[in-house]
Design a protein around this motif. Sequence first.
Motif, PDB file in Angstrom:
ATOM      1  N   CYS A   3       0.978  -1.095   0.247  1.00 45.49           N
ATOM      2  CA  CYS A   3      -0.050  -0.212  -0.026  1.00 45.49           C
ATOM      3  C   CYS A   3       0.937   1.152  -0.183  1.00 45.49           C
ATOM      4  CB  CYS A   3      -0.937   0.001   1.057  1.00 45.49           C
ATOM      5  SG  CYS A   3      -2.058  -1.279   1.130  1.00 45.49           S
ATOM      6  N   TRP A   4       1.851   1.335   0.915  1.00 49.88           N
ATOM      7  CA  TRP A   4       2.753   2.431   0.866  1.00 49.88           C
ATOM      8  C   TRP A   4       3.374   2.743  -0.162  1.00 49.88           C
ATOM      9  CZ3 TRP A   4       3.262   6.461   4.104  1.00 49.88           C
ATOM     10  CH2 TRP A   4       4.667   7.246   4.045  1.00 49.88           C
ATOM     11  N   TYR A   5       4.153   1.839  -0.643  1.00 49.19           N
ATOM     12  CA  TYR A   5       4.892   2.080  -1.597  1.00 49.19           C
ATOM     13  C   TYR A   5       4.178   2.116  -3.123  1.00 49.19           C
ATOM     14  CZ  TYR A   5       9.090   1.535   1.280  1.00 49.19           C
ATOM     15  OH  TYR A   5       9.859   1.776   2.293  1.00 49.19           O
ATOM     16  N   GLY A   6       3.041   1.414  -3.052  1.00 46.75           N
ATOM     17  CA  GLY A   6       2.135   1.648  -4.277  1.00 46.75           C
ATOM     18  C   GLY A   6       1.668   3.178  -4.242  1.00 46.75           C
ATOM     19  N   TRP A   7       1.249   3.499  -3.192  1.00 45.34           N
ATOM     20  CA  TRP A   7       0.564   4.984  -3.088  1.00 45.34           C
ATOM     21  C   TRP A   7       1.712   5.903  -3.514  1.00 45.34           C
ATOM     22  CZ3 TRP A   7      -4.290   6.709  -2.222  1.00 45.34           C
ATOM     23  CH2 TRP A   7      -4.361   8.046  -2.180  1.00 45.34           C
ATOM     24  N   THR A   8       3.138   5.667  -3.210  1.00 42.43           N
ATOM     25  CA  THR A   8       4.150   6.616  -3.274  1.00 42.43           C
ATOM     26  C   THR A   8       4.424   6.613  -4.948  1.00 42.43           C
ATOM     27  OG1 THR A   8       4.950   6.037  -1.328  1.00 42.43           O
ATOM     28  CG2 THR A   8       6.501   7.162  -2.928  1.00 42.43           C
ATOM     29  N   LEU A   9       4.474   5.400  -5.605  1.00 44.51           N
ATOM     30  CA  LEU A   9       4.677   5.253  -7.059  1.00 44.51           C
ATOM     31  C   LEU A   9       3.576   5.860  -7.681  1.00 44.51           C
ATOM     32  CD1 LEU A   9       6.011   1.663  -7.247  1.00 44.51           C
ATOM     33  CD2 LEU A   9       7.109   3.543  -7.622  1.00 44.51           C
ATOM     34  N   ALA A  10       2.103   5.752  -7.085  1.00 45.49           N
ATOM     35  CA  ALA A  10       1.144   6.183  -8.021  1.00 45.49           C
ATOM     36  C   ALA A  10       1.307   7.958  -7.832  1.00 45.49           C
ATOM     37  CB  ALA A  10      -0.153   5.988  -7.240  1.00 45.49           C
ATOM     38  N   ALA A  11       1.550   8.195  -6.737  1.00 44.11           N
ATOM     39  CA  ALA A  11       1.788   9.875  -6.559  1.00 44.11           C
ATOM     40  C   ALA A  11       2.875  10.543  -7.338  1.00 44.11           C
ATOM     41  CB  ALA A  11       2.009  10.240  -4.827  1.00 44.11           C
ATOM     42  N   THR A  12       3.870   9.376  -7.547  1.00 39.84           N
ATOM     43  CA  THR A  12       4.997  10.000  -8.360  1.00 39.84           C
ATOM     44  C   THR A  12       4.585  10.068  -9.884  1.00 39.84           C
ATOM     45  OG1 THR A  12       6.645   9.151  -6.692  1.00 39.84           O
ATOM     46  CG2 THR A  12       7.164   9.566  -9.044  1.00 39.84           C
ATOM     47  N   THR A  13       3.774   9.230 -10.331  1.00 34.68           N
ATOM     48  CA  THR A  13       3.415   9.200 -11.756  1.00 34.68           C
ATOM     49  C   THR A  13       1.939   9.634 -12.027  1.00 34.68           C
ATOM     50  OG1 THR A  13       2.521   6.820 -11.194  1.00 34.68           O
ATOM     51  CG2 THR A  13       4.866   7.036 -11.942  1.00 34.68           C
ATOM     52  N   TRP A  14       1.472  10.279 -11.068  1.00 34.69           N
ATOM     53  CA  TRP A  14       0.194  10.979 -11.307  1.00 34.69           C
ATOM     54  C   TRP A  14       0.032  11.868 -12.538  1.00 34.69           C
ATOM     55  CZ3 TRP A  14      -4.501   9.199  -9.591  1.00 34.69           C
ATOM     56  CH2 TRP A  14      -5.580  10.159 -10.081  1.00 34.69           C
ATOM     57  N   GLY A  15       1.176  12.600 -12.687  1.00 38.27           N
ATOM     58  CA  GLY A  15       1.150  13.795 -13.702  1.00 38.27           C
ATOM     59  C   GLY A  15       1.679  13.088 -15.066  1.00 38.27           C
ATOM     60  N   SER A  16       2.214  11.862 -15.130  1.00 32.96           N
ATOM     61  CA  SER A  16       2.377  11.201 -16.443  1.00 32.96           C
ATOM     62  C   SER A  16       1.061  10.536 -17.024  1.00 32.96           C
ATOM     63  CB  SER A  16       3.323  10.516 -16.274  1.00 32.96           C
ATOM     64  OG  SER A  16       2.970   9.191 -15.432  1.00 32.96           O
ATOM     65  N   THR A  17       1.371  10.411 -18.254  1.00 33.38           N
ATOM     66  CA  THR A  17      -0.017   9.908 -19.122  1.00 33.38           C
ATOM     67  C   THR A  17       0.648   8.375 -19.731  1.00 33.38           C
ATOM     68  OG1 THR A  17      -0.844  12.083 -19.344  1.00 33.38           O
ATOM     69  CG2 THR A  17      -1.578  10.015 -20.712  1.00 33.38           C
ATOM     70  N   ILE A  18      -0.254   7.512 -19.669  1.00 37.22           N
ATOM     71  CA  ILE A  18       0.155   6.364 -20.481  1.00 37.22           C
ATOM     72  C   ILE A  18      -0.680   6.413 -21.696  1.00 37.22           C
ATOM     73  CG2 ILE A  18      -0.615   3.672 -21.044  1.00 37.22           C
ATOM     74  CD1 ILE A  18      -1.082   3.790 -17.760  1.00 37.22           C
ATOM     75  N   PRO A  19       0.745   6.746 -22.999  1.00 34.64           N
ATOM     76  CA  PRO A  19       0.625   7.401 -23.937  1.00 34.64           C
ATOM     77  C   PRO A  19      -0.616   6.748 -25.124  1.00 34.64           C
ATOM     78  CG  PRO A  19       2.737   7.135 -23.944  1.00 34.64           C
ATOM     79  CD  PRO A  19       2.063   6.230 -22.662  1.00 34.64           C
ATOM     80  N   ASN A  20      -0.654   5.126 -25.061  1.00 31.28           N
ATOM     81  CA  ASN A  20      -1.425   4.629 -26.045  1.00 31.28           C
ATOM     82  C   ASN A  20      -2.938   4.514 -25.324  1.00 31.28           C
ATOM     83  OD1 ASN A  20      -0.683   2.801 -24.410  1.00 31.28           O
ATOM     84  ND2 ASN A  20       0.003   1.444 -25.937  1.00 31.28           N
ATOM     85  N   LEU A  21      -3.244   5.007 -24.149  1.00 29.17           N
ATOM     86  CA  LEU A  21      -4.430   4.795 -23.401  1.00 29.17           C
ATOM     87  C   LEU A  21      -4.953   6.216 -23.077  1.00 29.17           C
ATOM     88  CD1 LEU A  21      -3.930   1.641 -20.956  1.00 29.17           C
ATOM     89  CD2 LEU A  21      -5.091   2.015 -22.947  1.00 29.17           C
ATOM     90  N   GLY A  22      -3.957   7.055 -22.665  1.00 28.69           N
ATOM     91  CA  GLY A  22      -4.675   8.500 -22.450  1.00 28.69           C
ATOM     92  C   GLY A  22      -5.003   8.630 -21.031  1.00 28.69           C
ATOM     93  N   ILE A  23      -4.524   7.670 -20.178  1.00 27.62           N
ATOM     94  CA  ILE A  23      -5.005   7.885 -18.657  1.00 27.62           C
ATOM     95  C   ILE A  23      -3.692   8.007 -18.012  1.00 27.62           C
ATOM     96  CG2 ILE A  23      -7.165   6.321 -18.932  1.00 27.62           C
ATOM     97  CD1 ILE A  23      -5.351   3.932 -17.911  1.00 27.62           C
ATOM     98  N   THR A  24      -3.799   8.498 -16.745  1.00 30.29           N
ATOM     99  CA  THR A  24      -2.803   8.834 -15.760  1.00 30.29           C
ATOM    100  C   THR A  24      -1.854   7.550 -15.493  1.00 30.29           C
ATOM    101  OG1 THR A  24      -1.874   9.684 -13.557  1.00 30.29           O
ATOM    102  CG2 THR A  24      -4.210   8.439 -13.781  1.00 30.29           C
TER     103      THR A  24
END
Length: 172
Positions: A110-131
């Motif tokens: 949970c902790w590290y998943g949350w940290t990774l999600a927070a770190t990558t929130w501003g990026s976009t998965i290019p071929n899906l267009g989602i965070t």
Amino acid sequence: MRDRVLALSAAISRLCTVILWASATGLVLMTALIGYQVWGRFVMNDTPTWTETTSILLMGWFIFLGAAVGVREGNHLSFDVALHVMPDSVKKVCFTISDLVVIAFGAGMCWYGWTLAATTWGSTIPNLGITGATAFFSLIFGGVLMVLLSVERLLRRAVGMHTARFGDVVEE
């Protein structure tokens, strides 16, 4: 207290059934998407690029959800040779230690998943267009489930109820 734990276990059992169905659906959907990708690549000569990324995201979900349910049902690999010669009281201590380790592991997910999600929130998965954080939601949710299901095992053991271990399921 035993009645409350029994009611909690019944609710969690229903939740686990839903989770397993969702995992199975994700596995079937991932297989279909990969089949569609192969069809597009070799038959249509037009590869759908979104299928691979979507399949990887689905794989994370069905792996972490299935792993969490496996914690509850005692289906994970373990080294249990020494348990066969231990008295029941020592076995219960070992099982409790094991569940506490799984709780710590789930909390870390949970902790590290949350940290990774927070770190990558501003990026976009290019071929899906989602965070980009979407890739880590399954890690967070799987960790929460592992903690919840391990706490349920601890509660069941605390009130003297059976917990599934090594395939020895007993119905109440």
